[in-house]
Design an enzyme around this catalytic site. Sequence first.
Site, mmCIF file in Angstrom:
data_model
loop_
_atom_site.group_PDB
_atom_site.id
_atom_site.type_symbol
_atom_site.label_atom_id
_atom_site.label_comp_id
_atom_site.label_asym_id
_atom_site.label_seq_id
_atom_site.Cartn_x
_atom_site.Cartn_y
_atom_site.Cartn_z
ATOM 1 N N LEU A 135 0.841 -1.191 0.000
ATOM 2 C CA LEU A 135 0.000 0.000 0.000
ATOM 3 C C LEU A 135 0.881 1.248 0.000
ATOM 4 C CD1 LEU A 135 -2.640 -0.982 2.732
ATOM 5 C CD2 LEU A 135 -2.804 -1.316 0.253
ATOM 6 N N ASP A 136 0.376 2.321 -0.608
ATOM 7 C CA ASP A 136 1.088 3.593 -0.550
ATOM 8 C C ASP A 136 1.182 4.067 0.900
ATOM 9 O OD1 ASP A 136 1.371 3.716 -3.318
ATOM 10 O OD2 ASP A 136 -0.556 4.730 -3.572
ATOM 11 N N ARG A 137 2.110 4.961 1.143
ATOM 12 C CA ARG A 137 2.370 5.450 2.500
ATOM 13 C C ARG A 137 1.097 5.925 3.203
ATOM 14 N NH1 ARG A 137 7.219 9.149 4.629
ATOM 15 N NH2 ARG A 137 6.360 9.736 6.650
ATOM 16 N N ARG A 237 -6.083 6.219 -7.812
ATOM 17 C CA ARG A 237 -5.877 7.671 -7.780
ATOM 18 C C ARG A 237 -5.881 8.257 -9.190
ATOM 19 N NH1 ARG A 237 -0.469 7.605 -4.345
ATOM 20 N NH2 ARG A 237 -0.599 9.873 -4.493
#
Length: 295
Positions: A135-137, A237
């Site tokens: 997962l992204d930060r 996104r």
Amino acid sequence: MERTIDYIASYNDTGKTIEKFLKEHSITHQVLVNLKKTTNGILKNGIWAYTNEKLCDGDTISIHIVENDNSVNIEPVNIPLEIAYEDEDIIVVNKPADMPVHPSMGNHDNTLANALMYYFNSQGKDFVFRCINRLDRDTTGLTIIAKHALSSGILGAAVASRDIHRTYFAVCSGKTPLSGRIDAPIARKDDSTIERCVDFENGEYAITDYSRIAYNEKNGLSLVKLNLLTGRTHQIRVHMKYIGYPLIGDFLYNPDYTFINRQALHSGRLEFTHPVTGQKMDLTSDLPSDMKSLF
């Protein structure tokens, strides 16, 4: 880490070699190589066996996984963890916002890997960090970590064959349609090492299904459920921005921090087959408070 797993040969396995039988149970070549080097790594009915030995109906093949390594350059750091599920083969963590998954430049001691290294080392266990769905930060929610090479290999193959089903929730700017499918290829944006964009000439195949589950007229925000049919970097996104409803708080694609100070994206559900037991897993995570409060 040590793990012993038993497999029972059926009538249909009669005459197969142990190697073929184990490969049919998704055991990779590299895992087989390591098992051959391990004392009592492969047993047939409790007795050490060559992998070219033939099977009979009812034979028990036992594999003994031994891993005494730690991931190098990952410092154990005492960071709280919210564990959604754990057994001998996997651990599923509900990752908070502002936590990178892997150490990188500028993030040496604040990552999920650091937290898990401390968690296992404090129990006297060695640990190699093998994250399955990164997962992204700033994305919150469920992420799977394999505890050994066997579960890592099987789950990695499941990712490649799209057999791990992921449901995300996002807060988007504007009132989205009730539902839809975004079929738009994604590529790296020119002159950027991070940012992606829709690119019909050079992009990779990418599909996202979405449905609106709530809309707040007062702030003009939609709560959207999303299912990924592919797994491109920044797919949700980029896709939601492409159709005109970008995620709020997204520093790359929509840096509007009026309502939230991070990209409003949450990994809320994972459905997959357990890599060892074959059990159907269905794990969920509640929407975090910063997203929930907007509705």
